[in-house]
Design a protein around this motif. Structure first.
Motif, PDB file in Angstrom:
ATOM      1  N   THR A 336      -3.894   2.790  -0.486  1.00 43.23           N
ATOM      2  CA  THR A 336      -4.452   3.443  -1.670  1.00 43.23           C
ATOM      3  C   THR A 336      -5.782   4.100  -1.350  1.00 43.23           C
ATOM      4  OG1 THR A 336      -3.349   1.831  -3.105  1.00 43.23           O
ATOM      5  CG2 THR A 336      -5.190   3.041  -4.049  1.00 43.23           C
ATOM      6  N   LEU A 337      -6.603   3.435  -0.546  1.00 45.31           N
ATOM      7  CA  LEU A 337      -7.883   4.018  -0.156  1.00 45.31           C
ATOM      8  C   LEU A 337      -7.689   5.274   0.686  1.00 45.31           C
ATOM      9  CD1 LEU A 337      -9.774   0.733   0.693  1.00 45.31           C
ATOM     10  CD2 LEU A 337     -10.638   2.495  -0.859  1.00 45.31           C
ATOM     11  N   LEU A 338      -6.727   5.256   1.587  1.00 41.46           N
ATOM     12  CA  LEU A 338      -6.538   6.386   2.501  1.00 41.46           C
ATOM     13  C   LEU A 338      -5.863   7.579   1.831  1.00 41.46           C
ATOM     14  CD1 LEU A 338      -7.362   4.301   4.657  1.00 41.46           C
ATOM     15  CD2 LEU A 338      -5.549   5.200   6.105  1.00 41.46           C
ATOM     16  N   THR A 339      -4.961   7.317   0.883  1.00 42.49           N
ATOM     17  CA  THR A 339      -4.149   8.398   0.331  1.00 42.49           C
ATOM     18  C   THR A 339      -4.438   8.737  -1.120  1.00 42.49           C
ATOM     19  OG1 THR A 339      -2.400   6.926  -0.461  1.00 42.49           O
ATOM     20  CG2 THR A 339      -2.267   7.652   1.843  1.00 42.49           C
ATOM     21  N   GLY A 340      -5.048   7.815  -1.859  1.00 37.98           N
ATOM     22  CA  GLY A 340      -5.254   8.018  -3.290  1.00 37.98           C
ATOM     23  C   GLY A 340      -3.998   7.822  -4.119  1.00 37.98           C
ATOM     24  N   GLU A 341      -2.890   7.383  -3.521  1.00 39.26           N
ATOM     25  CA  GLU A 341      -1.651   7.183  -4.270  1.00 39.26           C
ATOM     26  C   GLU A 341      -1.779   6.004  -5.228  1.00 39.26           C
ATOM     27  OE1 GLU A 341       1.557   9.005  -1.051  1.00 39.26           O
ATOM     28  OE2 GLU A 341       1.612   6.875  -1.553  1.00 39.26           O
ATOM     29  N   TYR A 345       4.141   0.216  -6.817  1.00 40.58           N
ATOM     30  CA  TYR A 345       3.316  -0.989  -6.642  1.00 40.58           C
ATOM     31  C   TYR A 345       1.877  -0.663  -6.289  1.00 40.58           C
ATOM     32  CZ  TYR A 345       5.544  -0.355  -1.986  1.00 40.58           C
ATOM     33  OH  TYR A 345       6.060   0.159  -0.818  1.00 40.58           O
ATOM     34  N   TYR A 346       1.576   0.578  -5.882  1.00 42.49           N
ATOM     35  CA  TYR A 346       0.187   0.937  -5.613  1.00 42.49           C
ATOM     36  C   TYR A 346      -0.666   0.929  -6.886  1.00 42.49           C
ATOM     37  CZ  TYR A 346       1.883   2.369  -1.018  1.00 42.49           C
ATOM     38  OH  TYR A 346       2.450   2.379   0.230  1.00 42.49           O
ATOM     39  N   ALA A 347      -0.024   0.950  -8.048  1.00 45.59           N
ATOM     40  CA  ALA A 347      -0.771   0.914  -9.307  1.00 45.59           C
ATOM     41  C   ALA A 347      -1.614  -0.351  -9.415  1.00 45.59           C
ATOM     42  CB  ALA A 347       0.196   1.004 -10.488  1.00 45.59           C
ATOM     43  N   ASP A 348      -1.166  -1.447  -8.822  1.00 43.82           N
ATOM     44  CA  ASP A 348      -1.915  -2.705  -8.889  1.00 43.82           C
ATOM     45  C   ASP A 348      -3.207  -2.655  -8.076  1.00 43.82           C
ATOM     46  OD1 ASP A 348      -0.121  -3.901 -10.554  1.00 43.82           O
ATOM     47  OD2 ASP A 348       0.680  -5.320  -9.082  1.00 43.82           O
ATOM     48  N   TYR A 349      -3.361  -1.660  -7.204  1.00 43.62           N
ATOM     49  CA  TYR A 349      -4.489  -1.618  -6.279  1.00 43.62           C
ATOM     50  C   TYR A 349      -5.393  -0.412  -6.524  1.00 43.62           C
ATOM     51  CZ  TYR A 349      -1.297  -4.868  -4.103  1.00 43.62           C
ATOM     52  OH  TYR A 349      -0.452  -5.924  -3.892  1.00 43.62           O
ATOM     53  N   ALA A 350      -4.942   0.522  -7.338  1.00 45.65           N
ATOM     54  CA  ALA A 350      -5.631   1.802  -7.456  1.00 45.65           C
ATOM     55  C   ALA A 350      -6.997   1.696  -8.119  1.00 45.65           C
ATOM     56  CB  ALA A 350      -4.750   2.792  -8.218  1.00 45.65           C
ATOM     57  N   GLN A 351      -7.183   0.736  -9.038  1.00 45.37           N
ATOM     58  CA  GLN A 351      -8.444   0.674  -9.768  1.00 45.37           C
ATOM     59  C   GLN A 351      -9.572   0.078  -8.931  1.00 45.37           C
ATOM     60  OE1 GLN A 351      -8.148  -1.280 -13.567  1.00 45.37           O
ATOM     61  NE2 GLN A 351     -10.204  -0.653 -14.219  1.00 45.37           N
ATOM     62  N   TYR A 352      -9.243  -0.952  -8.148  1.00 47.03           N
ATOM     63  CA  TYR A 352     -10.277  -1.629  -7.354  1.00 47.03           C
ATOM     64  C   TYR A 352      -9.829  -1.801  -5.901  1.00 47.03           C
ATOM     65  CZ  TYR A 352     -11.650  -2.991 -12.098  1.00 47.03           C
ATOM     66  OH  TYR A 352     -11.987  -2.981 -13.418  1.00 47.03           O
ATOM     67  N   GLY A 565     -14.321   6.061   2.665  1.00 46.16           N
ATOM     68  CA  GLY A 565     -14.394   7.185   1.741  1.00 46.16           C
ATOM     69  C   GLY A 565     -15.110   8.345   2.390  1.00 46.16           C
ATOM     70  N   GLN A 566     -15.140   9.475   1.680  1.00 45.55           N
ATOM     71  CA  GLN A 566     -15.702  10.689   2.253  1.00 45.55           C
ATOM     72  C   GLN A 566     -17.227  10.690   2.250  1.00 45.55           C
ATOM     73  OE1 GLN A 566     -13.553  12.971   3.538  1.00 45.55           O
ATOM     74  NE2 GLN A 566     -15.278  14.136   4.367  1.00 45.55           N
TER      75      GLN A 566
END
Length: 610
Positions: A336-341, A345-352, A565-566
């Motif tokens: 999720t950090l690398l792609t922003g997807e 199941y990536y929804a569980d990780y996208a916020q934090y 991150g960038q």
């Protein structure tokens, strides 16, 4: 040296030269054995035994004889415990003499788990020949890379000419497309001579949809009291389940003893249902610990979406049952950090994502009993902070995380080269054992789509089902867009997945390989001898940055600073320790100014007493 696991079923050569055949067929009143070798066929009546067993010992069979069991209605079925099925899953089985192979690796004593660096590969797609011998021919490359363990995707006999391996139906028989059993033994022996462990992926949660004849003569092998994504569950806890349990326990012991393997990876054990005590996972692990693991290290690894840490319990730092588990949480947070997807199941990780990644690197699992929104709010996981770092296998890619995508893209097609490089530097030096998927060491561009080779009727259903699976993704919502998803049964789809070794001649890929070799050499020299590690400090520094410090067994300290991150990050203080590795030149000077640029990773090391 000979190695032979004496099985209580199947075809077993006797000391007097005869062959004993034994099959559990509780639904039948009569059973015959057909010897189908060259010359006149023989049909022999088998003797019924208590508990639904049938048995026959015959001098008419020998090593190399081909046979099938024949039901009263004339249906012929292969031996579910066959050691080899040379004409695929619908054909006759072959009597194998395991003592005919002479082992020459008596000086191999295994490797401790803290040295594990795992390389997952698919035998059919790894080399141009797609065989066990093809893998053996590439062992020099793998040893020079610095990995210490090969993990073979399942090799149990599957229908057709190509398959991921998770549709196997003859769990004791290496698939004939890859070679005869002795070819797999040659591979294991050669790997040991290169200092490499060999782990095998095994599937104990279901049988494939084609070529499974157990329903014909042993319907109680399955139960409708539990259901799985593949239908009725395997009967591990109901009436007549004892024979079923022994089938899989003997399978594990067979692979470890007769093929001298160093461990097993158990696929998707969250889909194994057993309400008994002890459950099948515990009983199987205890059989391994009491058997082949008494003589040298044998490692049992789980894939378990439930994050059930009870199976990873330790006694004086030694695994009581299972050595480690694949840590999907770590992958998902990092991806999720690398792609922003953020779909699926990536929804569980996208916020934090960074907070969860910190937890994975410092405590094991991200979900340790918290509710999972992706799973409808159900609690997921058990506390894992008390387990050592070596109990978790971390990865940036594996067969699932690539092949479960619609097009089978690798991370190199989804994230920037700088981001991928940072992730590799982070994972390959972190205390948890890292896993690489074949070709990852040179940033291979080869996709790994899902492929199989079922019969015509099933093939269409698999193709259509695969395309429906991705219909809810925006990029595949239109019917025409779904046509871009490769047909799993098309031979061209398998061709896409075959590694392109010529990529190594390109400077970019050669540079990636050099990076992996450098990092794994550092791991071998500095980190592995001091594992496992205990987390001393962990924190999120910014939205995409983290800091973790571990204490190693000799008291040395291992420190990590990472900005995934960038944008650059300002540090509150300058960390101590000597620079072990930096993702780019000049980072040490920037650290002195308390600056951490985007997509950078720094490893620090403070020896004992420093």
């Amino acid at each position: 040296m000979n190695r032979h696991y004496s099985m209580p079923f199947g075809a077993e050569l006797q000391t007097d030269g005869r062959v004993r055949f034994r099959l559990w067929a509780p639904a039948l009143t009569r059973l015959s054995l057909a010897l189908e070798g060259p010359g006149e066929e023989q049909l022999l009546e088998m003797e019924p035994r208590a508990g639904g067993w049938f048995e026959l010992t015959s001098a008419a069979a020998r090593a190399g004889s081909r046979y099938r069991f024949v039901a009263p209605d004339g249906q012929r079925v292969p031996d579910p415990a066959a050691r080899f099925n040379p004409e695929d899953v619908h054909g006759p089985s072959e009597v194998i003499d395991p003592t005919a192979f002479c082992w020459e690796d008596a000086d191999w004593h295994g490797r401790p788990w803290q040295e594990a660096v795992i390389y997952e590969l698919h035998v059919g797609a790894f080399s141009p020949s797609g065989t066990f011998d093809g893998v053996r021919e590439r062992l020099d490359h793998l040893a020079a890379l610095g990995v210490t363990a090969l993990e073979l995707m399942p090799v149990a006999d599957f229908p057709g000419a190509r398959n991921w391996g998770y549709d196997g139906v003859l769990p004791f028989a290496p698939d004939s497309r890859y070679g005869r059993p002795e070819a797999l033994k040659r591979l294991v022996q050669a790997a040991h001579q290169h200092g490499l462990m060999v782990l095998l992926d095994v599937v104990y949660n279901h049988f494939g949809p084609e070529g499974n004849y157990l329903h014909t003569y042993a319907p109680t092998f399955f139960t409708h009291r539990h259901t799985t994504p593949w239908g009725a569950a395997i009967n591990f806890d109901g009436e007549h389940s004892q024979a079923v349990r022994r089938f899989f326990i003997d399978n594990a012991l067979y692979w470890l003893e007769e093929f001298n393997l160093d461990g097993l990876r158990l696929d998707a054990v969250h889909a194994i249902y057993d309400d008994g005590q002890p459950d099948i996972l515990i009983e199987l692990a205890e059989a391994v610990r009491a058997g082949p693991a008494r003589e040298r290290p044998r490692h049992l690894v789980l894939e378990n979406d439930d994050n059930a840490t009870r199976y990873l319990a330790r006694e004086a730092q030694h695994p009581h049952w299972y050595t480690a588990q694949w840590n999907d949480d770590c992958h998902h947070a990092l991806h999720t950090l690398l792609t922003g997807e953020s779909q699926g199941y990536y929804a569980d990780y996208a916020q934090y994502p960074i907070r969860l990644l910190v937890r994975c690197l410092s405590e094991g699992f991200a979900f340790q009993g918290e509710p999972s929104p992706y799973r409808g709010g159900a609690a997921r996981g058990e506390p894992s902070a008390g387990l050592p770092s070596t109990a978790f296998v971390n990865f940036l890619q594996n067969h699932d995380q690539i092949g479960n995508r619609a097009l089978g893209e690798r991370i190199t097609q989804l994230a920037s080269p700088r981001a991928v490089r940072a992730a590799h530097i982070l994972l390959l030096l972190a205390p948890a054992p890292p896993l690489l998927f074949m070709g990852e060491e040179w940033d291979s561009q080869t996709p790994f789509p899902f492929f199989c080779d079922f019969g015509a009727e099933l093939a269409g259903a698999v193709r259509d089902g695969r395309r429906r699976e991705f219909a809810h993704f925006p990029e595949f919502s239109a019917p025409g867009a779904r046509e871009r998803i490769p047909d799993p049964n098309d031979a061209a789809t398998f061709a896409l997945a075959q590694l392109d070794w010529s990529e190594l001649t390109h400077p970019i890929h050669a540079g990636a390989l050099a990076l992996h070799r450098e990092l794994l050499a550092l791991r071998r020299q500095i980190i592995a001898p001091r594992l496992p590690a205990r987390t001393r400090r962990s924190e999120r520094l910014a939205e995409h940055a983290l800091r973790i410090e571990w204490q190693l067994t000799d008291g040395a300290l291992l420190g990590l600073l990472a900005n995934l991150g960038q944008a650059g990050v300002a540090l509150a203080d300058t960390p101590g320790g000597e620079l072990l590795y930096a993702s780019e030149a000049g980072l040490e000077e920037l650290l002195q100014r308390s600056e951490l640029p985007g997509w950078s990773v720094v490893w620090l090391f403070a020896p004992t007493g420093a």
